[in-house]
Design a protein around this motif. Sequence first.
Motif, PDB file in Angstrom:
ATOM      1  N   ASN A 207       0.818  -1.206   0.000  1.00  0.00           N
ATOM      2  CA  ASN A 207       0.000   0.000   0.000  1.00  0.00           C
ATOM      3  C   ASN A 207       0.861   1.269   0.000  1.00  0.00           C
ATOM      4  OD1 ASN A 207      -2.790   1.166   0.307  1.00  0.00           O
ATOM      5  ND2 ASN A 207      -1.884   2.015   2.163  1.00  0.00           N
ATOM      6  N   ALA A 208       1.983   1.228   0.728  1.00  0.00           N
ATOM      7  CA  ALA A 208       2.803   2.428   0.882  1.00  0.00           C
ATOM      8  C   ALA A 208       3.862   2.579  -0.209  1.00  0.00           C
ATOM      9  CB  ALA A 208       3.476   2.425   2.253  1.00  0.00           C
ATOM     10  N   PHE A 209       4.463   1.456  -0.633  1.00  0.00           N
ATOM     11  CA  PHE A 209       5.623   1.546  -1.529  1.00  0.00           C
ATOM     12  C   PHE A 209       5.440   0.846  -2.874  1.00  0.00           C
ATOM     13  CE2 PHE A 209       7.254   1.706   2.864  1.00  0.00           C
ATOM     14  CZ  PHE A 209       7.794   2.988   2.852  1.00  0.00           C
ATOM     15  N   GLY A 210       4.432  -0.010  -2.987  1.00  0.00           N
ATOM     16  CA  GLY A 210       4.167  -0.634  -4.275  1.00  0.00           C
ATOM     17  C   GLY A 210       4.715  -2.043  -4.411  1.00  0.00           C
ATOM     18  N   TRP A 211       4.286  -2.700  -5.483  1.00  0.00           N
ATOM     19  CA  TRP A 211       4.598  -4.090  -5.774  1.00  0.00           C
ATOM     20  C   TRP A 211       6.090  -4.322  -5.965  1.00  0.00           C
ATOM     21  CZ3 TRP A 211       3.347  -8.831  -5.298  1.00  0.00           C
ATOM     22  CH2 TRP A 211       3.662  -9.820  -6.234  1.00  0.00           C
ATOM     23  N   GLN A 212       6.787  -3.385  -6.582  1.00  0.00           N
ATOM     24  CA  GLN A 212       8.214  -3.570  -6.836  1.00  0.00           C
ATOM     25  C   GLN A 212       9.016  -3.658  -5.537  1.00  0.00           C
ATOM     26  OE1 GLN A 212       9.426  -0.430  -9.582  1.00  0.00           O
ATOM     27  NE2 GLN A 212       9.183  -1.847 -11.310  1.00  0.00           N
ATOM     28  N   THR A 213       8.678  -2.814  -4.570  1.00  0.00           N
ATOM     29  CA  THR A 213       9.406  -2.836  -3.293  1.00  0.00           C
ATOM     30  C   THR A 213       9.262  -4.182  -2.593  1.00  0.00           C
ATOM     31  OG1 THR A 213       9.137  -0.457  -2.995  1.00  0.00           O
ATOM     32  CG2 THR A 213       9.578  -1.747  -1.015  1.00  0.00           C
ATOM     33  N   VAL A 214       8.063  -4.749  -2.630  1.00  0.00           N
ATOM     34  CA  VAL A 214       7.840  -6.064  -2.023  1.00  0.00           C
ATOM     35  C   VAL A 214       8.812  -7.079  -2.605  1.00  0.00           C
ATOM     36  CG1 VAL A 214       6.199  -7.973  -1.794  1.00  0.00           C
ATOM     37  CG2 VAL A 214       5.414  -5.609  -1.491  1.00  0.00           C
ATOM     38  N   ASN A 215       9.016  -7.030  -3.912  1.00  0.00           N
ATOM     39  CA  ASN A 215       9.891  -8.007  -4.565  1.00  0.00           C
ATOM     40  C   ASN A 215      11.376  -7.714  -4.358  1.00  0.00           C
ATOM     41  OD1 ASN A 215       8.216 -10.032  -6.296  1.00  0.00           O
ATOM     42  ND2 ASN A 215       7.189  -8.060  -6.563  1.00  0.00           N
ATOM     43  N   TYR A 216      11.750  -6.434  -4.307  1.00  0.00           N
ATOM     44  CA  TYR A 216      13.156  -6.102  -4.067  1.00  0.00           C
ATOM     45  C   TYR A 216      13.632  -6.591  -2.701  1.00  0.00           C
ATOM     46  CZ  TYR A 216      13.824  -3.102  -8.185  1.00  0.00           C
ATOM     47  OH  TYR A 216      13.972  -2.637  -9.466  1.00  0.00           O
ATOM     48  N   LEU A 217      12.726  -6.666  -1.726  1.00  0.00           N
ATOM     49  CA  LEU A 217      13.116  -7.087  -0.378  1.00  0.00           C
ATOM     50  C   LEU A 217      13.563  -8.551  -0.312  1.00  0.00           C
ATOM     51  CD1 LEU A 217      10.416  -5.305   1.815  1.00  0.00           C
ATOM     52  CD2 LEU A 217      12.875  -4.875   1.819  1.00  0.00           C
ATOM     53  N   VAL A 218      13.245  -9.332  -1.315  1.00  0.00           N
ATOM     54  CA  VAL A 218      13.605 -10.751  -1.312  1.00  0.00           C
ATOM     55  C   VAL A 218      15.117 -10.940  -1.410  1.00  0.00           C
ATOM     56  CG1 VAL A 218      13.428 -12.912  -2.643  1.00  0.00           C
ATOM     57  CG2 VAL A 218      11.382 -11.501  -2.233  1.00  0.00           C
ATOM     58  N   PHE A 219      15.777 -10.125  -2.221  1.00  0.00           N
ATOM     59  CA  PHE A 219      17.173 -10.385  -2.580  1.00  0.00           C
ATOM     60  C   PHE A 219      18.155 -10.369  -1.407  1.00  0.00           C
ATOM     61  CE2 PHE A 219      15.283  -8.566  -6.523  1.00  0.00           C
ATOM     62  CZ  PHE A 219      15.322  -9.731  -7.286  1.00  0.00           C
ATOM     63  N   PRO A 220      18.129  -9.393  -0.505  1.00  0.00           N
ATOM     64  CA  PRO A 220      19.136  -9.412   0.575  1.00  0.00           C
ATOM     65  C   PRO A 220      19.018 -10.626   1.489  1.00  0.00           C
ATOM     66  CG  PRO A 220      17.509  -7.661   0.931  1.00  0.00           C
ATOM     67  CD  PRO A 220      17.320  -8.157  -0.450  1.00  0.00           C
ATOM     68  N   PHE A 221      17.806 -11.118   1.727  1.00  0.00           N
ATOM     69  CA  PHE A 221      17.638 -12.282   2.595  1.00  0.00           C
ATOM     70  C   PHE A 221      18.102 -13.564   1.915  1.00  0.00           C
ATOM     71  CE2 PHE A 221      14.645  -9.171   4.325  1.00  0.00           C
ATOM     72  CZ  PHE A 221      14.997  -9.203   5.664  1.00  0.00           C
ATOM     73  N   VAL A 222      17.924 -13.647   0.613  1.00  0.00           N
ATOM     74  CA  VAL A 222      18.437 -14.799  -0.134  1.00  0.00           C
ATOM     75  C   VAL A 222      19.954 -14.840  -0.044  1.00  0.00           C
ATOM     76  CG1 VAL A 222      18.771 -15.726  -2.462  1.00  0.00           C
ATOM     77  CG2 VAL A 222      16.492 -15.050  -1.708  1.00  0.00           C
ATOM     78  N   VAL A 223      20.587 -13.697  -0.228  1.00  0.00           N
ATOM     79  CA  VAL A 223      22.056 -13.627  -0.147  1.00  0.00           C
ATOM     80  C   VAL A 223      22.532 -14.013   1.251  1.00  0.00           C
ATOM     81  CG1 VAL A 223      24.038 -12.070  -0.243  1.00  0.00           C
ATOM     82  CG2 VAL A 223      22.258 -11.924  -1.987  1.00  0.00           C
ATOM     83  N   LEU A 224      21.848 -13.538   2.283  1.00  0.00           N
ATOM     84  CA  LEU A 224      22.224 -13.868   3.663  1.00  0.00           C
ATOM     85  C   LEU A 224      22.197 -15.381   3.891  1.00  0.00           C
ATOM     86  CD1 LEU A 224      22.800 -13.167   6.642  1.00  0.00           C
ATOM     87  CD2 LEU A 224      20.328 -12.911   6.959  1.00  0.00           C
ATOM     88  N   CYS A 225      21.141 -16.039   3.446  1.00  0.00           N
ATOM     89  CA  CYS A 225      21.019 -17.487   3.664  1.00  0.00           C
ATOM     90  C   CYS A 225      22.064 -18.268   2.872  1.00  0.00           C
ATOM     91  CB  CYS A 225      19.620 -17.963   3.295  1.00  0.00           C
ATOM     92  SG  CYS A 225      18.370 -17.490   4.495  1.00  0.00           S
ATOM     93  N   LEU A 226      22.360 -17.830   1.668  1.00  0.00           N
ATOM     94  CA  LEU A 226      23.404 -18.497   0.892  1.00  0.00           C
ATOM     95  C   LEU A 226      24.753 -18.381   1.590  1.00  0.00           C
ATOM     96  CD1 LEU A 226      22.399 -17.434  -2.732  1.00  0.00           C
ATOM     97  CD2 LEU A 226      22.231 -19.727  -1.734  1.00  0.00           C
ATOM     98  N   CYS A 227      25.019 -17.232   2.186  1.00  0.00           N
ATOM     99  CA  CYS A 227      26.269 -17.065   2.944  1.00  0.00           C
ATOM    100  C   CYS A 227      26.296 -17.991   4.156  1.00  0.00           C
ATOM    101  CB  CYS A 227      26.424 -15.612   3.385  1.00  0.00           C
ATOM    102  SG  CYS A 227      26.740 -14.451   2.039  1.00  0.00           S
TER     103      CYS A 227
END
Length: 407
Positions: free
Chosen positions: A371-391
């Motif tokens: 509602n506040a930031f849009g659909w793209q922001t929801v999807n961008y948030l996925v990437f840093p957590f994926v990188v953290l788990c791979l590390c």
Amino acid sequence: MTAHATDTFVDDRLAKRNALLLALAQAIGGASASIVIATGPLVGYMMLDEDKALATLPVSAMVLGTAFGTLPAGMIMRRYGRRTGFAGASLLGAIAGLLASFAVFQDNFLLFALACCLGGLTGAFVQQYRFAAADTASDAFKPKAISWVLAGGVLAGVVGPQTVIWTKDLFSPILFAGTYLAQAGLALVAFCLVLFIRIPKPPRISRAQAGGRPLGEIMAQRRFIVAAACGICSYALMSLVMTATPLAMIGCGLSETDAALGIQWHVIAMFGPSFFTGNLIARFGKERIVSIGLALLAGCSIVALMGVELTHFWSALILLGLGWNFGFIGATAMLTDTYRPEERNLVQAVNDFLVFGFVATASFSSGALLNAFGWQTVNYLVFPFVVLCLCLLVWLVWGERKAVTTS
């Protein structure tokens, strides 16, 4: 044939029977959850006159109910057994469905959210199906038993959304009231199924072992840390994107049926690979399968960021489901390496409490972020957590290899 081989055969025969029954129950229990996922945000959006950011609260309430129910579920089943716990939870699920239907008739948002929370308590027991299937399995069959149970979600991926499509107009013009009556009926079917499982009491252990190791010692293990983190991220990231998707689809001019079918393909993708995920884990290792799952979650967001046509939403949801399957089943299999038989109920419950606590946060944040930031922001948030788990996975593999070479 040795006595040990015979015992293993008997155990796995019982494990296969239990896994089959629990897979069917998973199909029904999973269908109830997918009904809330597909319709909860839409019902919330229709009920709320202002502050549409709270539209995803019913889904968050369901997940929060699951989080709060994990520890009591473990204690109840430790004292009274798996079958009693599962049966009682199914009856609670029927009550939750009836209450949700009544709330829709009354246009009462808070009562509807409460009903979803009660349904989430049922979900805490449903989440234990995969561990119950592993209880009677040999070490070799445990990953397969877990994946068999989760494969029951393939049917849930059809039953849940199709229930929505066939019942959403049953009491027209009151949308979705009939859907939650049907949800109550599904819970009663699950109740009948779990009555037939058989899980013997754990083997007798010495008084010195009765309590197991301290929980802090178990959780301090490198493998527990990584398994829990990967399980949390796989599930929470999936929930973050999935909860926002129906609202994003409606906002882009697509229909409720498009959203329900999108959730159907998503749930099928979540559980469909479970027919062979156990074999893949046995062949390639748990850590590699989890890594593939994390990569697929990132792929989901890449596709979602490419456009807002129906094909983009459905393709992203399919990748999201596949990523959850590999990531979460692999992490669950990793977790089974970290505890002894006498510790299993406590460790499983604590793990699920952590997982669903974060999932509840993700699902609640999803609507506000959209509602506040849009659909793209929801999807961008996925990437840093994926990188953290791979590390973290690299840290685990490196540490275990170093321990082997120095021993």
